[in-house]
Design a protein around this motif. Structure first.
Motif, short mmCIF file in Angstrom:
data_model
loop_
_atom_site.label_atom_id
_atom_site.label_comp_id
_atom_site.label_asym_id
_atom_site.label_seq_id
_atom_site.Cartn_x
_atom_site.Cartn_y
_atom_site.Cartn_z
N ILE A 51 0.77 -1.08 0.14
CA ILE A 51 0.31 0.11 -0.04
C ILE A 51 0.81 1.13 0.07
CG2 ILE A 51 -1.70 1.20 1.24
CD1 ILE A 51 -2.53 -1.31 2.82
N ILE A 52 1.88 1.18 0.77
CA ILE A 52 2.76 2.44 1.22
C ILE A 52 3.62 2.81 -0.32
CG2 ILE A 52 4.74 3.77 2.24
CD1 ILE A 52 3.54 1.96 4.89
N ASP A 53 3.88 1.54 -0.96
CA ASP A 53 4.84 1.87 -2.19
C ASP A 53 3.93 2.50 -3.02
OD1 ASP A 53 7.05 0.87 -1.47
OD2 ASP A 53 6.70 -1.33 -2.26
N GLY A 80 10.46 13.42 1.67
CA GLY A 80 8.98 13.46 1.88
C GLY A 80 8.88 11.88 2.30
N ILE A 81 7.89 11.25 1.74
CA ILE A 81 7.58 9.83 2.02
C ILE A 81 8.78 8.90 1.82
CG2 ILE A 81 6.09 7.79 1.42
CD1 ILE A 81 3.72 9.69 0.81
N GLY A 82 9.12 7.79 2.57
CA GLY A 82 10.01 7.01 2.33
C GLY A 82 11.10 6.95 3.23
N ASP A 83 11.24 7.91 4.24
CA ASP A 83 12.00 7.97 5.27
C ASP A 83 11.40 7.73 6.66
OD1 ASP A 83 14.68 8.02 6.88
OD2 ASP A 83 15.39 8.82 5.14
N ASP A 84 12.32 7.77 7.68
CA ASP A 84 11.72 7.58 9.00
C ASP A 84 10.74 9.12 9.32
OD1 ASP A 84 12.71 5.28 9.76
OD2 ASP A 84 14.65 6.06 10.13
N PHE A 110 -9.82 7.51 -2.91
CA PHE A 110 -9.37 8.11 -1.81
C PHE A 110 -8.26 9.07 -1.88
CE2 PHE A 110 -7.52 8.86 2.46
CZ PHE A 110 -8.80 9.44 3.21
N TYR A 111 -6.88 8.46 -2.34
CA TYR A 111 -5.89 9.41 -2.56
C TYR A 111 -6.11 10.14 -3.55
CZ TYR A 111 -2.67 7.60 1.10
OH TYR A 111 -2.32 7.33 2.48
N ARG A 112 -7.05 10.03 -4.67
CA ARG A 112 -7.20 10.94 -5.68
C ARG A 112 -7.88 11.97 -5.22
NH1 ARG A 112 -10.07 8.02 -9.57
NH2 ARG A 112 -8.14 6.39 -9.58
N VAL A 156 3.35 14.44 2.76
CA VAL A 156 4.86 14.12 3.19
C VAL A 156 4.90 13.00 4.07
CG1 VAL A 156 5.18 16.60 2.98
CG2 VAL A 156 4.86 15.74 5.22
N GLY A 157 3.88 12.29 4.66
CA GLY A 157 3.98 11.20 5.40
C GLY A 157 2.90 10.61 5.79
N GLY A 158 2.95 9.67 6.69
CA GLY A 158 1.74 9.11 7.20
C GLY A 158 2.31 7.60 7.98
N ASP A 159 0.93 6.84 8.23
CA ASP A 159 1.04 5.63 8.80
C ASP A 159 0.08 4.71 8.40
OD1 ASP A 159 2.52 3.83 10.28
OD2 ASP A 159 1.45 4.35 12.17
N THR A 160 0.14 3.59 8.43
CA THR A 160 -0.90 2.71 7.69
C THR A 160 -1.05 1.28 8.66
OG1 THR A 160 -0.21 3.28 5.66
CG2 THR A 160 -1.68 1.39 5.61
N SER A 161 -2.23 1.05 8.91
CA SER A 161 -2.70 -0.05 10.05
C SER A 161 -3.84 -0.68 9.80
CB SER A 161 -2.54 0.61 11.60
OG SER A 161 -3.31 -0.21 12.27
P1 ADP Z 1 7.79 3.70 10.02
O1 ADP Z 1 7.94 2.15 10.38
O2 ADP Z 1 8.93 4.48 10.34
O3 ADP Z 1 6.71 4.18 10.69
P2 ADP Z 1 6.59 3.09 7.68
O4 ADP Z 1 6.81 1.87 6.83
O5 ADP Z 1 5.10 3.18 8.36
O6 ADP Z 1 7.64 3.71 8.49
O7 ADP Z 1 6.49 4.14 6.53
C1 ADP Z 1 7.34 4.47 5.68
C2 ADP Z 1 7.00 5.72 5.02
O8 ADP Z 1 5.79 6.06 4.33
C3 ADP Z 1 7.32 6.84 5.71
O9 ADP Z 1 7.81 8.12 5.15
C4 ADP Z 1 5.72 7.31 6.16
O10 ADP Z 1 5.44 8.71 6.67
C5 ADP Z 1 4.97 6.89 4.76
N1 ADP Z 1 3.50 6.36 4.91
C6 ADP Z 1 3.14 5.40 5.84
N2 ADP Z 1 1.88 5.16 5.72
C7 ADP Z 1 1.54 6.28 4.76
C8 ADP Z 1 0.07 6.47 4.13
N3 ADP Z 1 -1.03 5.93 4.41
N4 ADP Z 1 0.06 7.47 3.45
C9 ADP Z 1 1.24 8.35 3.22
N5 ADP Z 1 2.37 8.05 3.44
C10 ADP Z 1 2.75 7.12 4.54
#
Ligand code: ADP
Ligand code: MG
Length: 333
Positions: free
Chosen positions: A14-16, A32-36, A110-112, A126-131
């Motif tokens: 999903i994140i990719d 942006g997205i892709g690091d910690d 949703f992202y569109r 610039v980032g987020g988290d997914t669960s």
């Molecule tokens: P971490 O384990 O450090 O929380 P993640 O693997 O969750 O890292 O996230 C990897 C990258 O993807 C980070 O830059 C994070 O901000 C981004 N990311 C994760 N989930 C989403 C999302 N739903 N939408 C946008 N960016 C996301």
């Protein structure tokens, strides 16, 4: 191409994909997205930070909307908070709780919606988290910038100021009632659309703050009365609101009778208008009118600021006044 469900793709799949959908040309965005963490270069500005949560079956129902509109609304409600400060929205992070049987196409749309709702204001993801989650949970954290002297707060209203509101009131709340009762026909769909697709007043907020037209400002999200009391409390003043001056749309006036005996009830206490409520000294009236014309956004004077001891009073058409008891929506009540 057949649609996949999230269980088949997994968190990193999903994140990719999300990463592929995003991108920014902002030179201040160092990572942006892709690091910690996301890394943003700051200059001599004030940072604004706001967050909002949307939970399935509390804030929205999947059957009432579509993922595209849901994405647009999720960012819009945060943008409205930055608008209320007169700030410039810049970046957002989004945390998502998603059920495993959700389709990938839901997430794509949703992202569109998120993208369309944010790009037009120059805002980057610039980032987020997914669960994994049994229900959809959407949490956005929006970051913006402003200057130290250039923002408008809830505090600052003074006795004698006019009270103004942008747009019209009650449309979204009436639209929600219609959805709850099973939909609508004809021009009533415009009310439902107000509920599903709020438009944040970014340009208006920036213009009001930039030209120092107001003394205090707040966005109307929980309902006119509740949000007015927030402004009054922070400013330590009271207010008189005149019912017959409330800006009501044509479809609102037409359909309200089917849902309430009182023409004004939903406009006063309903939520999700995402309009701007602000106070200004009377000498600013002409400038405010000019701004309203140039942005083509109605701005209506709905009352005035009075001494704190008077509290919040509603003036009826016949001149009688009352203190409202039911103010609007509040969680846990
Ligand atoms: P971490 O384990 O450090 O929380 P993640 O693997 O969750 O890292 O996230 C990897 C990258 O993807 C980070 O830059 C994070 O901000 C981004 N990311 C994760 N989930 C989403 C999302 N739903 N939408 C946008 N960016 C996301
Ligand atoms: Mg994570």
């Amino acid at each position: 191409m057949t649609d996949k469900i999230l269980r088949e793709i997994g968190e990193f799949g999903i994140i990719d994909r999300i990463r592929r959908w995003t991108g920014s040309s902002d030179p201040a965005l160092l990572q942006g997205i892709g690091d910690d963490v996301a890394v943003i270069e700051m200059r001599r500005k004030v940072l604004l930070a706001t967050t909002d949560i949307l939970i399935e079956d509390i804030h929205f129902k999947r059957s009432w909307s579509d993922p595209y509109r849901l994405g647009r609304k999720a960012i819009a409600v945060n943008l409205s908070d930055i608008a209320a400060m007169g700030g410039v929205p810049k970046y957002f992070l989004i945390s998502l709780g998603l059920p495993k049987n959700l389709s990938l196409s839901f997430v794509t749309s949703f992202y569109r919606g998120l993208k369309d709702g944010s790009r037009r204001f120059g805002v980057d993801l610039v980032g987020g988290d997914t669960s994994l989650s049994p229900r959809i949970i959407i949490n956005i954290c929006l970051l913006g910038e402003g200057t130290k002297g250039g923002l408008l707060f809830r505090k600052g209203a003074r006795v004698g100021d006019d009270l103004f509101v942008s747009g019209t009131l009650g449309d979204a709340a009436l639209g929600l009632r219609m959805l709850e009762k099973g939909g609508a026909k004809g021009d009533a769909s415009r009310l439902i659309e107000k509920h599903l697709s709020p438009r944040p007043r970014i340009e208006l907020g920036q213009a009001i703050a930039g030209h120092r037209l107001a003394t205090a400002m707040i966005d109307v999200s929980d309902g006119l009365l509740i949000d007015t009391t927030h402004l009054l409390k922070e400013s330590k003043v009271g207010a008189r609101i005149r019912e017959e001056q409330l800006p009501l749309s044509r479809p609102y006036r037409k359909w309200i009778r089917s849902y309430s005996k009182d023409l004004y009830e939903i406009a006063l206490a309903g939520g999700e208008d995402y309009e701007l409520l602000f106070t200004a000294p009377p000498e600013k009236r002409k400038e405010i009118l000019t701004l309203s014309h140039s942005l083509r956004i109605p701005i209506t004077r709905i009352g005035e600021i009075v001494h704190r001891k008077k509290g919040l009073r509603i003036v009826q058409r016949d001149g009688r006044e009352y203190s409202p008891d039911r103010l609007g929506f509040e969680h846990f009540k």
